[in-house]
Design an enzyme around this catalytic site. Structure first.
Site, mmCIF file in Angstrom:
data_model
loop_
_atom_site.group_PDB
_atom_site.id
_atom_site.type_symbol
_atom_site.label_atom_id
_atom_site.label_comp_id
_atom_site.label_asym_id
_atom_site.label_seq_id
_atom_site.Cartn_x
_atom_site.Cartn_y
_atom_site.Cartn_z
ATOM 1 N N ALA A 116 -9.423 -5.872 6.745
ATOM 2 C CA ALA A 116 -8.417 -6.282 7.749
ATOM 3 C C ALA A 116 -7.264 -5.518 7.151
ATOM 4 O O ALA A 116 -6.992 -5.534 6.095
ATOM 5 C CB ALA A 116 -8.567 -7.817 7.886
ATOM 6 N N GLY B 61 -13.080 -7.269 5.602
ATOM 7 C CA GLY B 61 -13.576 -7.208 7.220
ATOM 8 C C GLY B 61 -14.420 -5.951 7.363
ATOM 9 O O GLY B 61 -15.291 -5.878 8.262
ATOM 10 N N GLU C 12 -17.887 -6.910 6.389
ATOM 11 C CA GLU C 12 -18.206 -7.878 7.467
ATOM 12 C C GLU C 12 -18.651 -7.135 8.750
ATOM 13 O O GLU C 12 -19.668 -7.492 9.157
ATOM 14 C CB GLU C 12 -17.233 -8.914 7.757
ATOM 15 C CG GLU C 12 -16.932 -9.758 6.612
ATOM 16 C CD GLU C 12 -15.584 -10.736 6.749
ATOM 17 O OE1 GLU C 12 -14.688 -10.210 6.941
ATOM 18 O OE2 GLU C 12 -15.960 -11.822 6.719
ATOM 19 N N GLU D 96 -11.512 -11.104 -0.416
ATOM 20 C CA GLU D 96 -10.659 -11.723 0.115
ATOM 21 C C GLU D 96 -9.690 -12.797 -1.012
ATOM 22 O O GLU D 96 -8.632 -13.353 -0.715
ATOM 23 C CB GLU D 96 -10.963 -12.711 1.310
ATOM 24 C CG GLU D 96 -11.183 -11.888 2.498
ATOM 25 C CD GLU D 96 -12.424 -10.891 2.648
ATOM 26 O OE1 GLU D 96 -12.969 -10.928 1.618
ATOM 27 O OE2 GLU D 96 -12.916 -10.505 3.551
HETATM 28 N N1 DAK Z 1 -4.919 -3.146 4.665
HETATM 29 C C1 DAK Z 1 -3.835 -2.209 5.081
HETATM 30 N N2 DAK Z 1 -3.634 -1.119 4.471
HETATM 31 C C2 DAK Z 1 -4.581 -0.761 3.476
HETATM 32 C C3 DAK Z 1 -5.760 -1.509 3.290
HETATM 33 C C4 DAK Z 1 -5.930 -2.760 4.054
HETATM 34 N N3 DAK Z 1 -6.886 -3.517 3.924
HETATM 35 N N4 DAK Z 1 -6.352 -0.920 2.293
HETATM 36 C C5 DAK Z 1 -5.683 0.248 1.960
HETATM 37 N N5 DAK Z 1 -4.852 0.360 2.871
HETATM 38 C C6 DAK Z 1 -3.755 1.533 2.722
HETATM 39 C C7 DAK Z 1 -3.041 1.340 1.369
HETATM 40 O O1 DAK Z 1 -1.975 0.407 1.440
HETATM 41 C C8 DAK Z 1 -2.275 2.722 1.305
HETATM 42 O O2 DAK Z 1 -1.154 3.007 2.232
HETATM 43 P P1 DAK Z 1 0.096 3.833 1.765
HETATM 44 O O3 DAK Z 1 0.414 3.202 0.728
HETATM 45 O O4 DAK Z 1 -0.515 5.087 1.529
HETATM 46 O O5 DAK Z 1 0.914 3.770 3.133
HETATM 47 C C9 DAK Z 1 -3.540 3.644 1.859
HETATM 48 O O6 DAK Z 1 -4.442 2.724 2.564
HETATM 49 C C10 DAK Z 1 -4.391 4.161 0.754
HETATM 50 O O7 DAK Z 1 -4.831 3.130 -0.171
HETATM 51 P P2 DAK Z 1 -4.487 3.234 -1.740
HETATM 52 O O8 DAK Z 1 -3.314 4.016 -2.197
HETATM 53 O O9 DAK Z 1 -4.497 1.532 -2.095
HETATM 54 O O10 DAK Z 1 -5.855 4.002 -2.015
HETATM 55 P P3 DAK Z 1 -6.507 3.539 -3.843
HETATM 56 O O11 DAK Z 1 -7.738 4.745 -3.608
HETATM 57 O O12 DAK Z 1 -5.502 3.486 -4.831
HETATM 58 O O13 DAK Z 1 -7.405 2.407 -3.531
HETATM 59 C C11 DAK Z 1 -8.688 0.291 -2.472
HETATM 60 C C12 DAK Z 1 -8.165 1.869 -2.492
HETATM 61 C C13 DAK Z 1 -9.525 0.221 -1.333
HETATM 62 C C14 DAK Z 1 -9.363 0.072 -3.821
HETATM 63 C C15 DAK Z 1 -7.217 -0.180 -2.101
HETATM 64 O O14 DAK Z 1 -6.795 0.264 -1.248
HETATM 65 C C16 DAK Z 1 -7.439 -1.738 -1.841
HETATM 66 O O15 DAK Z 1 -7.712 -2.437 -2.692
HETATM 67 N N6 DAK Z 1 -7.258 -1.908 -0.575
HETATM 68 C C17 DAK Z 1 -7.333 -3.283 -0.084
HETATM 69 C C18 DAK Z 1 -8.820 -3.847 -0.173
HETATM 70 C C19 DAK Z 1 -8.893 -5.173 0.182
HETATM 71 O O16 DAK Z 1 -8.573 -6.280 -0.319
HETATM 72 N N7 DAK Z 1 -9.773 -5.482 1.535
HETATM 73 C C20 DAK Z 1 -9.862 -6.792 1.833
HETATM 74 C C21 DAK Z 1 -8.730 -7.008 2.846
HETATM 75 S S1 DAK Z 1 -8.885 -8.656 3.348
HETATM 76 C C22 DAK Z 1 -9.166 -13.742 8.590
HETATM 77 C C23 DAK Z 1 -9.734 -12.484 9.123
HETATM 78 C C24 DAK Z 1 -10.167 -11.540 8.449
HETATM 79 C C25 DAK Z 1 -9.841 -11.329 7.153
HETATM 80 C C26 DAK Z 1 -9.499 -12.729 6.503
HETATM 81 C C27 DAK Z 1 -8.875 -13.814 7.067
HETATM 82 N N8 DAK Z 1 -8.629 -14.773 9.270
HETATM 83 C C28 DAK Z 1 -7.656 -14.612 10.262
HETATM 84 C C29 DAK Z 1 -9.228 -16.029 8.883
HETATM 85 C C30 DAK Z 1 -10.507 -10.500 6.356
HETATM 86 C C31 DAK Z 1 -9.745 -10.233 5.324
HETATM 87 C C32 DAK Z 1 -9.634 -8.804 4.661
HETATM 88 O O17 DAK Z 1 -10.389 -7.697 5.044
#
Ligand code: DAK
Length: 258
Positions: A64, A109, A112, A132
């Protein structure tokens, strides 16, 4: 649609989440467009399978959109979660089989989303996880439930409590993905599986999907009854006549989905 592409390839639809600059992260617009694509697919009676993948070299869907979620209030988080659940449920409810082609990061997400598909194949460079808790939330699009049903409680807890990513080989070992392919072969493999499914009796395939999905939540006795009813029902289709007649006549069957 700006961030979702829907391509039709014969009886197979390919839906691509196309926001590579943010690693295909799911913001509200992406979710709305994905819902639109799924609705179109649901109304296309000629389709026999759907493939879901991510654009670019790096990601299936990296989760997400964290930037968008940062300021959510509890009420907004609930709306977002409801939207996510609705989209994934509509994907899961498609009558035709769905295949996730996990071409890179499938996190939160994104993982998921893959879990809401019937079959998951991954490229060698894919990384999967539900990180998360690193953001002090929990999976919000059904991950606590679908992941647990697929890999079992202990593995799901390990992944959810630690938030660690696993590589494709480990994901295969724990039963999260079916096969691991070289990146260049992933989509071709998924198209091949989809093509094989497309040749089978369409009503039978969708009934099999329905019985497997609904039966999983029922006691065995009731689930077996569901199977018996669906089995009998199929003897009222033209395709059943054609399939068995073709076998007896030693020729390929021509199914019409009726
Ligand atoms: N959201 C927004 N932007 C993202 C992103 C994300 N999940 N993942 C990556 N990006 C963006 C980065 O900010 C970056 O943007 P710029 O800085 O270039 O503008 C670009 O994509 C490239 O990412 P990186 O520079 O970080 O690339 P790396 O190769 O260094 O790293 C990575 C890749 C996948 C390891 C890293 O980007 C990362 O850790 N990303 C976040 C992964 C993550 O934590 N995903 C889970 C998100 S939480 C809910 C409903 C749903 C959910 C929760 C609650 N309710 C409302 C109850 C679900 C939650 C989630 O999915």
């Amino acid at each position: 649609m700006d961030f979702v592409r829907l391509e039709l390839d014969g009886a197979v639809a390919v839906i691509t989440i196309d926001r590579p600059k943010a690693l295909n992260a799911l913001n509200q617009q992406v979710l709305r467009e994905l819902e639109e694509a799924i609705t179109r697919v649901a109304h296309d009676g000629a389709l026999r399978a759907v493939i879901l993948t991510g654009a670019g070299e790096k990601a299936f869907v990296a989760g997400a959109d964290i930037g968008e979620m940062t300021q959510y209030t509890t009420a907004q988080a609930l709306i977002f979660a409801q939207m996510g659940h609705r989209v994934l449920a509509s994907l899961e409810a498609l009558q035709v089989p769905t295949i996730a082609a996990v071409n890179g990061f499938a996190l939160g997400g994104g993982c998921e989303l893959a879990l809401a598909c019937d079959l998951i194949y991954a490229s060698e460079k894919a990384k999967l996880g539900v990180p998360e808790v690193t953001l002090a939330v929990i999976p919000g699009f059904g991950g606590t439930q679908r992941l647990t049903r697929l890999v079992g409680k202990a593995r799901a807890k390990e992944l959810i409590f630690t938030g660690e990513m696993i590589d494709a080989a480990k994901a295969k070992e724990i039963g999260l993905v079916l096969e691991v392919l070289p990146a260049a072969e992933l989509l071709g493999h998924c198209r091949k599986v989809a093509g094989t499914i497309a040749k089978r009796g369409p009503v039978a395939v969708s009934q099999a999907k329905r019985v497997i999905e609904h039966g999983a939540d029922l006691p065995l006795k009731d689930a077996n009854e569901l199977e018996r009813q669906a089995f009998a029902l199929l003897f009222g289709t033209a395709d059943q006549r054609e399939g068995m007649k073709a076998f007896v006549e030693k020729r390929a069957a021509e199914f019409k989905g009726t």
